[in-house]
Enzyme design. Structure first.
Site, short mmCIF file in Angstrom:
data_model
loop_
_atom_site.label_atom_id
_atom_site.label_comp_id
_atom_site.label_asym_id
_atom_site.label_seq_id
_atom_site.Cartn_x
_atom_site.Cartn_y
_atom_site.Cartn_z
N TRP A 298 0.85 -1.20 0.00
CA TRP A 298 0.00 0.00 0.00
C TRP A 298 0.88 1.24 0.00
CZ3 TRP A 298 -0.62 3.89 3.88
CH2 TRP A 298 -1.52 4.90 3.48
N GLU B 90 -2.94 -2.94 -2.69
CA GLU B 90 -4.10 -2.34 -2.02
C GLU B 90 -4.41 -0.95 -2.56
OE1 GLU B 90 -3.45 -1.67 2.19
OE2 GLU B 90 -5.60 -1.43 2.59
N LYS C 82 -6.99 2.61 -2.79
CA LYS C 82 -7.67 3.47 -1.83
C LYS C 82 -8.37 4.59 -2.58
CE LYS C 82 -6.81 5.78 2.56
NZ LYS C 82 -5.99 5.78 3.76
N ASP D 252 -9.70 -3.43 1.11
CA ASP D 252 -9.81 -2.85 2.46
C ASP D 252 -11.21 -2.25 2.57
OD1 ASP D 252 -9.83 -0.75 4.50
OD2 ASP D 252 -7.68 -1.12 4.71
N HIS E 92 -11.79 1.57 2.01
CA HIS E 92 -11.12 2.26 0.91
C HIS E 92 -11.97 2.54 -0.31
CE1 HIS E 92 -6.71 1.44 2.28
NE2 HIS E 92 -7.49 1.90 3.25
N HIS F 97 -8.41 -6.60 4.05
CA HIS F 97 -8.18 -5.75 5.21
C HIS F 97 -9.56 -5.46 5.78
CE1 HIS F 97 -3.88 -3.94 4.79
NE2 HIS F 97 -3.90 -5.23 5.04
N ASP G 179 -12.46 6.62 6.10
CA ASP G 179 -11.57 5.48 6.37
C ASP G 179 -11.03 5.59 7.80
OD1 ASP G 179 -9.89 3.26 5.93
OD2 ASP G 179 -8.25 4.53 5.24
N ASP H 241 -10.96 3.51 10.30
CA ASP H 241 -10.32 2.34 10.91
C ASP H 241 -10.78 2.07 12.33
OD1 ASP H 241 -8.36 1.20 8.90
OD2 ASP H 241 -7.78 3.30 8.83
N ASP I 267 -7.45 -4.72 9.67
CA ASP I 267 -6.72 -3.46 9.56
C ASP I 267 -7.53 -2.33 10.18
OD1 ASP I 267 -5.01 -1.41 8.96
OD2 ASP I 267 -5.54 -1.29 6.85
#
Ligand code: RNT
Ligand code: ZN
Length: 417
Positions: free
Chosen positions: A184, A225, A227, A258, A261, A285, A293, A295, A325
């Protein structure tokens, strides 16, 4: 917890009515390894000891006391977390988490810096995965790394990623299980970008250069990855979805999905069946984006259940590297791991307890009434009793018993840091 077995026996009968063998499901679940991300343990800081701040469009918020500040502390915390999570798993390591005795430049890191991880992993029966760290570094300050217009900067990051793949190959060889390397890059721009092709072309060329070094696939697998945007890179992301999907499919690499993303109404659960038409394996992820995003720690919500359902219904488990993640610095970090890992497993368990072939039969005969009726009925089957029994079988705390253990470790260990 009391009556776990009794509750399980009743649950077993309920599921048998739908043709589900709960004993077999439990055996299957025991064998699914999830890659637990080491970076939840210290808010993505690592052990370079350069006083570095997290950059690259990702952020942790919160200042909960007791984070790990040395590799020994992090390993102890991970061990504690794993003791409260059923089954055997993997640990996902970032390049900044090496066993550095003194500062080592990112393009100079070597397998020896990760020997301690490998020894620890062998001792604990876990496997490792790996990630280049292309953020939180003076050479990434312009917001561009391997797509930077300056060749010196680009080459620095190419050397870093190559060094990471060498380390991963060493790990994979040592552990006898391919080490999944996730690539990434934070590369992007804050504002209206005039040349969008140049950086993408440079990124593609840099990746080709990186992958010109080949390793046996028994040692490493590489994933890319994408995004949609990052903080400070709101207008343009070099490694966009189209870029990464096209790169991965054309170069025989894995796609990383992810959950945070994509545009807010897009979900990765719906992307798996498309990706698997064109790639052999996918890396996940699993995260929880709250409005962006962000997380957040994953919870047992609809999307988590949908991701697991797609994996189980289509028999994608063997082709998927399930990784987590997220990074929440506002709560106990060991709890953050345990909650997320157990939720991922709960979602898989729910998916495996579904009478899928019966539902597909209804769907293919256009019996949408009964498809919906059964989907709703099975939601209230006693999956919790199966989960508790599974935990008991794996010798880990049942139900909320782990909370007491986590608090004890906090009192005895992390609060004293
Ligand atoms: C960032 C990506 C990336 C990182 C980790 C730390 O948006 O999701 O995977 O979170 O490498
Ligand atoms: Zn990610």
């Amino acid at each position: 917890m009391k009556n776990v077995k009794e509750a399980y026996e009743l649950a077993k009968q309920s599921y048998a009515e739908y043709g589900i063998d709960t004993d077999a499901v439990i055996e299957r679940l025991k064998n699914i390894r999830i890659s637990m991300h080491c970076w939840q343990g210290d808010d993505v800081i690592g052990f370079e000891n350069t006083g570095g701040q997290l950059t690259g469009g990702i952020q942790t918020t919160g200042n909960y006391p007791g984070k790990a500040t040395t590799l020994d502390e992090l390993l102890a915390d991970i061990e504690k977390a794993l003791s409260m999570i059923p089954g055997k798993h993997r640990i996902n390591v970032h390049a900044i988490y090496g066993d550095f005795k003194e500062p080592v430049a990112r393009d100079q890191i070597k397998p020896e810096h990760f020997k301690k991880w490998v020894d620890w992993a062998k001792k604990n029966g876990v496997y490792l995965d790996f990630n280049p760290t292309c953020f939180s570094h003076p050479m990434s300050e312009d917001g561009l790394t391997i797509s930077h217009p300056n060749k010196e900067v680009r080459d620095f990051w190419i050397r870093h990623v190559k060094a990471c793949r060498e380390i991963a190959a060493y790990i994979g060889k040592e552990q006898g299980s391919p080490c999944a390397v996730n690539h990434w890059f934070p590369d992007g721009m804050k504002d209206i970008t005039v040349d969008k092709y140049g950086p993408r072309k440079r990124m593609a060329d840099a990746l080709d250069e990186v992958f010109s070094v080949e390793y046996p696939k028994e040692y490493i697998v590489d994933a890319i990855e994408s995004k949609v945007f990052g903080i400070g890179a709101e207008s343009y992301t070099v490694g966009s979805n189209e870029f990464c999907v096209a790169y991965a499919t054309s170069r025989n690499k894995l796609i990383t999905l992810d959950a945070g993303h994509y545009h807010p109404t897009e979900v990765i659960s719906d992307k798996l069946s498309a990706a698997f038409c064109f790639v052999d394996e996918v890396l996940l992820h699993v995260s929880r984006p709250v409005r962006w995003d962000s997380d957040h720690v994953i919870v047992l919500d609809d999307e988590l259940k949908n991701i697991a359902a797609e994996l189980v219904r289509n028999d994608f488990i063997g082709r998927t590297h399930i990784g987590l993640d997220y990074f929440d610095a506002s709560i106990n970090r060991i709890a953050a791991w345990v909650i997320g890992m157990r939720n991922m497993q709960k979602a898989l368990l729910i998916a495996m307890l579904e009478p899928t072939s019966d539902l597909i039969e209804k769907e293919q005969s256009f019996n949408f009434t009964e498809r919906l009726a059964v989907l709703e009925e099975i939601k209230t089957l006693p999956f919790g009793a199966v989960w508790n029994y599974f935990c008991e079988q794996c010798n880990v705390p049942v139900g909320g018993e782990w909370i007491t253990e986590m608090r004890k470790y906090e009192a005895d260990v992390t609060s004293k840091r």
